[in-house]
Scaffold this motif. Structure first.
Motif, PDB file in Angstrom:
ATOM      1  N   GLU A   1       0.841  -1.204   0.000  1.00  0.00           N
ATOM      2  CA  GLU A   1       0.000   0.000   0.000  1.00  0.00           C
ATOM      3  C   GLU A   1       0.878   1.256   0.000  1.00  0.00           C
ATOM      4  O   GLU A   1       0.648   2.179  -0.787  1.00  0.00           O
ATOM      5  N   LEU A   2       1.874   1.287   0.871  1.00  0.00           N
ATOM      6  CA  LEU A   2       2.769   2.449   0.940  1.00  0.00           C
ATOM      7  C   LEU A   2       3.533   2.664  -0.362  1.00  0.00           C
ATOM      8  O   LEU A   2       3.800   3.797  -0.758  1.00  0.00           O
ATOM      9  N   LEU A   3       3.890   1.555  -1.011  1.00  0.00           N
ATOM     10  CA  LEU A   3       4.653   1.636  -2.255  1.00  0.00           C
ATOM     11  C   LEU A   3       3.755   1.707  -3.496  1.00  0.00           C
ATOM     12  O   LEU A   3       4.252   1.655  -4.620  1.00  0.00           O
ATOM     13  N   GLU A   4       2.462   1.826  -3.271  1.00  0.00           N
ATOM     14  CA  GLU A   4       1.474   1.937  -4.350  1.00  0.00           C
ATOM     15  C   GLU A   4       1.576   0.780  -5.333  1.00  0.00           C
ATOM     16  O   GLU A   4       1.530   0.961  -6.544  1.00  0.00           O
ATOM     17  N   MET A   5       1.709  -0.420  -4.763  1.00  0.00           N
ATOM     18  CA  MET A   5       1.764  -1.642  -5.555  1.00  0.00           C
ATOM     19  C   MET A   5       0.407  -2.342  -5.460  1.00  0.00           C
ATOM     20  O   MET A   5      -0.196  -2.373  -4.392  1.00  0.00           O
ATOM     21  N   PRO A   6      -0.069  -2.908  -6.554  1.00  0.00           N
ATOM     22  CA  PRO A   6      -1.336  -3.642  -6.486  1.00  0.00           C
ATOM     23  C   PRO A   6      -1.207  -4.910  -5.638  1.00  0.00           C
ATOM     24  O   PRO A   6      -0.147  -5.540  -5.607  1.00  0.00           O
ATOM     25  N   VAL A   7      -2.289  -5.233  -4.947  1.00  0.00           N
ATOM     26  CA  VAL A   7      -2.366  -6.462  -4.164  1.00  0.00           C
ATOM     27  C   VAL A   7      -3.527  -7.281  -4.724  1.00  0.00           C
ATOM     28  O   VAL A   7      -4.653  -6.801  -4.787  1.00  0.00           O
ATOM     29  N   VAL A   8      -3.233  -8.496  -5.140  1.00  0.00           N
ATOM     30  CA  VAL A   8      -4.258  -9.419  -5.629  1.00  0.00           C
ATOM     31  C   VAL A   8      -4.287 -10.582  -4.644  1.00  0.00           C
ATOM     32  O   VAL A   8      -3.259 -11.191  -4.362  1.00  0.00           O
ATOM     33  N   THR A   9      -5.470 -10.863  -4.119  1.00  0.00           N
ATOM     34  CA  THR A   9      -5.626 -11.928  -3.129  1.00  0.00           C
ATOM     35  C   THR A   9      -6.507 -13.021  -3.706  1.00  0.00           C
ATOM     36  O   THR A   9      -7.554 -12.737  -4.308  1.00  0.00           O
ATOM     37  N   LEU A  10      -6.093 -14.265  -3.494  1.00  0.00           N
ATOM     38  CA  LEU A  10      -6.829 -15.413  -4.003  1.00  0.00           C
ATOM     39  C   LEU A  10      -7.392 -16.231  -2.850  1.00  0.00           C
ATOM     40  O   LEU A  10      -6.793 -16.282  -1.772  1.00  0.00           O
ATOM     41  N   GLU A  11      -8.531 -16.872  -3.100  1.00  0.00           N
ATOM     42  CA  GLU A  11      -9.124 -17.808  -2.162  1.00  0.00           C
ATOM     43  C   GLU A  11      -9.477 -19.090  -2.896  1.00  0.00           C
ATOM     44  O   GLU A  11     -10.142 -19.051  -3.934  1.00  0.00           O
ATOM     45  N   GLN A  12      -9.027 -20.208  -2.342  1.00  0.00           N
ATOM     46  CA  GLN A  12      -9.321 -21.527  -2.890  1.00  0.00           C
ATOM     47  C   GLN A  12     -10.615 -22.044  -2.277  1.00  0.00           C
ATOM     48  O   GLN A  12     -10.680 -22.287  -1.072  1.00  0.00           O
ATOM     49  N   TYR A  13     -11.649 -22.161  -3.088  1.00  0.00           N
ATOM     50  CA  TYR A  13     -12.917 -22.752  -2.670  1.00  0.00           C
ATOM     51  C   TYR A  13     -13.311 -22.328  -1.244  1.00  0.00           C
ATOM     52  O   TYR A  13     -13.314 -23.126  -0.306  1.00  0.00           O
ATOM     53  N   PRO A  14     -13.650 -21.052  -1.053  1.00  0.00           N
ATOM     54  CA  PRO A  14     -13.920 -20.542   0.297  1.00  0.00           C
ATOM     55  C   PRO A  14     -15.113 -21.203   1.002  1.00  0.00           C
ATOM     56  O   PRO A  14     -15.150 -21.218   2.230  1.00  0.00           O
ATOM     57  N   ARG A  15     -16.051 -21.763   0.237  1.00  0.00           N
ATOM     58  CA  ARG A  15     -17.166 -22.463   0.887  1.00  0.00           C
ATOM     59  C   ARG A  15     -16.663 -23.651   1.686  1.00  0.00           C
ATOM     60  O   ARG A  15     -17.219 -23.995   2.722  1.00  0.00           O
ATOM     61  N   GLY A  16     -15.606 -24.273   1.209  1.00  0.00           N
ATOM     62  CA  GLY A  16     -15.053 -25.424   1.903  1.00  0.00           C
ATOM     63  C   GLY A  16     -13.950 -25.069   2.886  1.00  0.00           C
ATOM     64  O   GLY A  16     -13.893 -25.595   3.993  1.00  0.00           O
ATOM     65  N   LEU A  17     -13.062 -24.154   2.493  1.00  0.00           N
ATOM     66  CA  LEU A  17     -11.904 -23.817   3.325  1.00  0.00           C
ATOM     67  C   LEU A  17     -12.130 -22.622   4.241  1.00  0.00           C
ATOM     68  O   LEU A  17     -11.351 -22.386   5.152  1.00  0.00           O
ATOM     69  N   GLY A  18     -13.166 -21.858   3.972  1.00  0.00           N
ATOM     70  CA  GLY A  18     -13.406 -20.645   4.745  1.00  0.00           C
ATOM     71  C   GLY A  18     -12.788 -19.435   4.066  1.00  0.00           C
ATOM     72  O   GLY A  18     -12.013 -19.562   3.120  1.00  0.00           O
ATOM     73  N   PRO A  19     -13.115 -18.253   4.566  1.00  0.00           N
ATOM     74  CA  PRO A  19     -12.605 -17.017   3.964  1.00  0.00           C
ATOM     75  C   PRO A  19     -11.171 -16.725   4.384  1.00  0.00           C
ATOM     76  O   PRO A  19     -10.626 -17.359   5.288  1.00  0.00           O
ATOM     77  N   THR A  20     -10.593 -15.736   3.736  1.00  0.00           N
ATOM     78  CA  THR A  20      -9.287 -15.216   4.135  1.00  0.00           C
ATOM     79  C   THR A  20      -9.348 -14.829   5.613  1.00  0.00           C
ATOM     80  O   THR A  20     -10.359 -14.290   6.071  1.00  0.00           O
ATOM     81  N   VAL A  21      -8.278 -15.111   6.344  1.00  0.00           N
ATOM     82  CA  VAL A  21      -8.272 -14.827   7.785  1.00  0.00           C
ATOM     83  C   VAL A  21      -8.554 -13.351   8.051  1.00  0.00           C
ATOM     84  O   VAL A  21      -8.152 -12.477   7.286  1.00  0.00           O
ATOM     85  N   GLN A  22      -9.257 -13.111   9.137  1.00  0.00           N
ATOM     86  CA  GLN A  22      -9.712 -11.762   9.489  1.00  0.00           C
ATOM     87  C   GLN A  22      -8.564 -10.761   9.573  1.00  0.00           C
ATOM     88  O   GLN A  22      -8.699  -9.629   9.132  1.00  0.00           O
ATOM     89  N   ALA A  23      -7.437 -11.183  10.128  1.00  0.00           N
ATOM     90  CA  ALA A  23      -6.294 -10.276  10.289  1.00  0.00           C
ATOM     91  C   ALA A  23      -5.835  -9.698   8.951  1.00  0.00           C
ATOM     92  O   ALA A  23      -5.326  -8.580   8.892  1.00  0.00           O
TER      93      ALA A  23
END
Length: 182
Positions: A40-62
């Motif tokens: 964020e500070l370096l103005e770089m894009p962040v792309v986040t992936l989730e593998q089958y969230p219905r089964g594994l759950g969402p990205t951790v809250q933190a």
């Protein structure tokens, strides 16, 4: 050499209970959180992936609290295999990707391989990836290197992106480096 203007951050599958089962899970999540802030500070894009969230759950809250956009869902271990995800990565106009997440030997490795095969430069951040078994991470990193991906550490990549202590974000990044969990 990593270049800020050419680089993005790809966060792979830091989800649900699996994130609690990997080796050094607290350290890995803390380091990924730090990387998201640095991007964020370096103005770089962040792309986040989730593998089958219905089964594994969402990205951790933190991490969810720090993400600039919602994670992209996938079912293939290689995230780049999904046309929509590859298009998001291409649309950033970044040719270098720092890769972090879990599990090292499955989705991190296969997505890194997908990036390389799609013509991107990829560097896996060793202190921001993990698996349930350390040997799997070790072998995955060797395989990533064998396919042409770089292997880096959190501090190494941040200082490489900064290039100089005169960088306008150096004073903001320095406390993050000091907070880095070994």
């Amino acid at each position: 050499m990593l270049e800020q203007a050419r680089c993005g951050l790809l966060v792979v599958d830091v989800q649900g209970s699996l994130a609690k089962q990997v080796h050094d899970n607290d350290k890995v999540v803390a380091n990924i959180s730090l990387l998201i802030r640095a991007a964020e500070l370096l103005e770089m894009p962040v792309v986040t992936l989730e593998q089958y969230p219905r089964g594994l759950g969402p990205t951790v809250q933190a991490l969810q609290e720090k993400l600039p956009q919602s994670p992209l869902r996938k079912t293939s271990f290689n995230g780049i295999e999904h046309e929509a995800i590859e298009q998001v990565v291409r649309d950033t106009d970044r040719s270098q990707w720092l890769v972090c997440g879990i599990e090292s030997h499955i989705c991190v490795y296969q997505t890194t391989r997908g990036l390389v095969e799609a013509g991107f430069e990829a560097e896996v951040i060793v202190d921001a990836v993990s698996a349930r078994h350390q040997l799997d991470t070790q072998v995955a990193l060797e395989k990533c290197r064998d396919i042409g991906a770089g292997i880096t550490t959190l501090e190494l990549c941040l200082y490489e992106l900064l290039g100089t202590s005169l960088h306008e974000q150096f004073k903001e990044i320095l406390p993050l480096v000091k907070a880095h969990v070994d």
